[in-house]
Design a protein around this motif. Structure first.
Motif, PDB file in Angstrom:
ATOM      1  N   TYR A 196       0.680  -1.288  -0.151  1.00 13.02           N
ATOM      2  CA  TYR A 196      -0.172  -0.098   0.175  1.00 13.02           C
ATOM      3  C   TYR A 196       0.832   1.282  -0.137  1.00 13.02           C
ATOM      4  N   GLY A 197       1.644   1.281   0.851  1.00 16.74           N
ATOM      5  CA  GLY A 197       2.778   2.319   1.015  1.00 16.74           C
ATOM      6  C   GLY A 197       3.537   2.787  -0.428  1.00 16.74           C
ATOM      7  N   VAL A 198       4.183   1.681  -1.065  1.00 19.10           N
ATOM      8  CA  VAL A 198       5.002   1.926  -2.167  1.00 19.10           C
ATOM      9  C   VAL A 198       3.859   2.178  -3.317  1.00 19.10           C
ATOM     10  N   HIS A 199       2.686   1.602  -3.255  1.00 19.28           N
ATOM     11  CA  HIS A 199       1.601   2.087  -4.216  1.00 19.28           C
ATOM     12  C   HIS A 199       1.457   3.544  -4.480  1.00 19.28           C
TER      13      HIS A 199
ATOM     14  N   MET B  66       1.776   9.115  -6.144  1.00 18.49           N
ATOM     15  CA  MET B  66       2.146  10.574  -5.709  1.00 18.49           C
ATOM     16  C   MET B  66       3.261  11.208  -6.533  1.00 18.49           C
ATOM     17  N   ASN B  67       4.367  10.323  -6.930  1.00 17.90           N
ATOM     18  CA  ASN B  67       5.537  10.764  -7.725  1.00 17.90           C
ATOM     19  C   ASN B  67       5.030  10.797  -9.355  1.00 17.90           C
ATOM     20  N   ASN B  68       4.088  10.139  -9.717  1.00 15.25           N
ATOM     21  CA  ASN B  68       3.928  10.005 -11.069  1.00 15.25           C
ATOM     22  C   ASN B  68       2.578  10.587 -11.557  1.00 15.25           C
ATOM     23  N   VAL B  69       2.056  11.701 -10.819  1.00 11.68           N
ATOM     24  CA  VAL B  69       0.793  12.466 -11.081  1.00 11.68           C
ATOM     25  C   VAL B  69       1.085  12.889 -12.335  1.00 11.68           C
ATOM     26  N   GLY B  70      -0.001  13.047 -13.389  1.00 14.48           N
ATOM     27  CA  GLY B  70      -0.012  13.485 -14.632  1.00 14.48           C
ATOM     28  C   GLY B  70       0.914  12.769 -15.619  1.00 14.48           C
TER      29      GLY B  70
END
Length: 73
Positions: free
Chosen positions: A45-48, A53-57
């Motif tokens: 869950y945390g890694v997902h 969060m890092n790949n928004v857009g």
């Protein structure tokens, strides 16, 4: 001397956990299997969430025109 007396009287957190979890092998194995399962779920869950969060857009879901046909007027 006080620390020696305290060890024999109270026990402590680790001794209490040892007495509860390692008294029987079946309880210990159940605790290890359940801990591995829930630990894996928490890490997944945390890694997902970190990945999202890092790949928004940049994700497929974020691109609104994919999968749509252009309208012909």
């Amino acid at each position: 001397m006080e620390s020696a007396a305290r060890r024999t009287n109270g026990g402590g957190l680790f001794e209490g956990l040892y007495k509860v979890l390692m008294r029987r092998n079946s309880i210990y194995v159940t605790f290890v299997v359940a801990g591995a399962y829930f630990g894996e779920r928490a890490v997944d869950y945390g890694v997902h969430k970190l990945w999202e969060m890092n790949n928004v857009g940049k994700r497929y879901e974020d691109i609104s025109v994919l999968g749509q046909r252009p309208t012909e007027e």
